[in-house]
Design an enzyme around this catalytic site. Structure first.
Site, PDB file in Angstrom:
ATOM      1  N   VAL A   9       0.875  -1.175   0.000  1.00 45.90           N
ATOM      2  CA  VAL A   9       0.000   0.000   0.000  1.00 45.90           C
ATOM      3  C   VAL A   9       0.906   1.216   0.000  1.00 45.90           C
ATOM      4  CG1 VAL A   9      -1.602   1.386   1.349  1.00 45.90           C
ATOM      5  CG2 VAL A   9      -1.984  -1.048   1.121  1.00 45.90           C
ATOM      6  N   SER A  10       0.657   2.156  -0.925  1.00 48.85           N
ATOM      7  CA  SER A  10       1.541   3.321  -1.024  1.00 48.85           C
ATOM      8  C   SER A  10       0.925   4.594  -0.474  1.00 48.85           C
ATOM      9  CB  SER A  10       1.950   3.557  -2.486  1.00 48.85           C
ATOM     10  OG  SER A  10       0.804   3.803  -3.281  1.00 48.85           O
ATOM     11  N   THR A  11      -0.405   4.727  -0.553  1.00 52.60           N
ATOM     12  CA  THR A  11      -1.050   5.972  -0.130  1.00 52.60           C
ATOM     13  C   THR A  11      -2.303   5.687   0.679  1.00 52.60           C
ATOM     14  OG1 THR A  11      -2.425   6.106  -2.112  1.00 52.60           O
ATOM     15  CG2 THR A  11      -0.245   7.121  -2.233  1.00 52.60           C
TER      16      THR A  11
END
Length: 483
Positions: A9-11
């Site tokens: 998950v990046s954001t």
């Protein structure tokens, strides 16, 4: 089937769209259970982009892949693993090399056939296009926001607070910024400023010790005169500045003076920049044109040690010049004679005209804010005293906290002393008096202050030793060039 599950998950937006760590974990665990697969390892990268393979747990997974820990990699979607076509090829080749299968829980891929590889490559290409297109839109939006005079970085610089992309002065921190500029203009180097602040218990927002880099960042950042800069580290070809983004902490004249000083010190060694030789880098040989070099010596008479400072031509030891050594003491007297003959009338007239046209600044509101900060310090002192009396903090902690508050109060009061409700512009007579004071007070200036003045005001002075006498008249000033 021994399966390694990879989650990314990046954001926060992705988490809100259902890609959260918990959501991916639950769905992948259910998928593996439905297939009868054994989950041997979980790899989770949180807050990391898929633009490259430089991710903590991804690198751990690839290392385990080489060791044969698992024979299948399971992801929720392909873009959780990578959004780069080139990286996808690298990963597929590695999977083939170690006979490891790849599976997406929400997409149908068959990497064992040519058509399957083509399909997965097309999907990866679309994912890369989406990432790059989004990046371009974000960069354009940020640049437009910056051009409109809004603050685009999440963390405001020391001395400011951000409220809805608008910078406002934090007077307690601004006092630290002003102190850094004051120390630098007094002749102190960046390392010495960092040491000075650390010894006084004055810390940056992070609470860590000061070093040269944060001091340099503050001294060179135009935000402190109200001008923001954009793309000064990356995409330098698109660099631009926007004036009036924030209220100024440092006057423009003072900021420009600091930049001139930094530039003047750039080509000299830090020891030379802060040495006892007042005219380092400025004096030029009147016979061969070389820059003179400072040299010190000392003699001991009884218990006292006497130091002398001289300048010599670097070509003399090589037999290319015959300029005798020039005593700093004699040259300084000659310099004072020259200083007393300078006519500053023209400069005074120009400066007076500039001051007269400048708007008179009202500091009433600033004074109120600083007074509120001082009241806050008094309240915190009472809290520290209460905590100490009730043995909630140790003696050492109490002394440290009180020292920090004392230093903050000193800087704020110094700032307060420099402000009045209304500041009138300088008159011609005032400016002439300032130049006269410079002539008269040279002897009372510290070595650092003299050196600072020389570096800023003068480009070079060409000198010669015309006789062997030990008098100021034995030194001739042949040419002077101002900055």
């Amino acid at each position: 089937m021994k399966v390694a599950i990879y989650i990314r998950v990046s954001t926060e937006e992705q988490a809100e769209e259902g890609y959260s760590i918990a959501a991916q974990r639950a769905r992948l665990e259910a998928y593996a259970l439905s297939q009868g697969w054994e989950i041997v390892q979980w790899y989770v990268d949180e807050g990391e982009s898929a633009k490259d393979l430089n991710r903590t747990d991804l690198k751990r997974m690839l290392k385990a892949l080489e060791q044969g820990v698992f024979n299948c990699v399971l992801v929720y979607r392909l873009d959780r693993l990578t959004r780069s076509v080139l990286d996808l090829y690298k990963l597929l080749n590695m999977f083939d090399k170690y006979d490891v299968k790849f599976k997406s829980a929400t997409e149908v891929y068959d990497t064992t056939t040519a058509i399957g590889r083509l399909f997965i490559t097309l999907v990866a290409a679309l994912a890369q296009w989406e990432r790059e297109n989004l990046g371009e839109r974000v960069r354009m939006g940020m640049q437009q926001k910056a051009k409109e005079g809004k603050w685009t970085v999440s963390l405001p610089p020391l001395g400011y607070e951000s409220n809805d992309s608008t910078l406002m002065i934090n007077h307690q921190e601004a006092a630290i910024v002003k102190e850094i500029y004051r120390l630098y203009l007094s002749g102190m180097g960046m390392w010495k400023i960092a040491k000075n602040l650390n010894e006084r218990g004055i810390h940056p927002r992070s609470g860590k010790a000061w070093g040269m880099n944060p001091i340099q960042y503050i001294l060179k950042n135009p935000i402190y005169m109200g001008t923001s800069r954009y793309n000064y580290r990356v995409n330098k070809d698109q660099y631009f500045e926007v004036e009036g983004v924030a209220p100024a902490i440092i006057p423009e004249e003072e900021f420009n003076l600091v930049q001139q000083t930094i530039e003047s010190r750039k080509d000299i060694h830090p020891r030379q920049a802060t040495s006892k030789h007042i005219f380092s880098k400025v004096l030029k040989c009147g016979r061969c044109g070389s820059r003179l070099i400072g040299k010190s010596s000392h003699t001991k008479r009884g218990e006292k040690v006497y130091y002398s400072y001289n300048y010599y031509c670097p070509n003399k030891p090589r037999g290319l010049c015959d300029l005798p050594n020039i005593s700093q003491n004699l040259f300084e007297q000659k310099f004072i004679q020259m200083l007393s003959k300078w006519d500053f009338t023209k400069e005074a007239d120009e400066l007076a005209q500039n001051e007269a046209t400048a708007a008179v600044e009202d500091h009433t509101e600033t004074i109120k804010e600083i007074e509120q900060e001082l009241n806050g310090i008094e309240k915190r002192r009472s809290k520290w005293q209460y905590a100490w009396v009730n043995e909630m903090i140790t003696d050492g902690d109490f002394q440290k906290r009180m020292k920090e508050e004392e230093e903050k109060e000193k800087m704020l009061r110094k700032e307060l002393e420099g402000l009045t409700p209304k500041e009138a512009p300088l008159q011609d007579s005032d400016i002439s008096e300032i130049w006269t004071d410079l002539k008269l007070n040279w002897q009372y200036m510290t070595i650092e202050q003299k050196k600072q003045f020389v570096l800023i005001a003068l480009d070079f002075i060409t000198v010669d030793k015309i006789n062997k006498d030990k008098t100021p008249d034995s030194v001739e000033i042949k040419e002077v060039r101002f900055n």
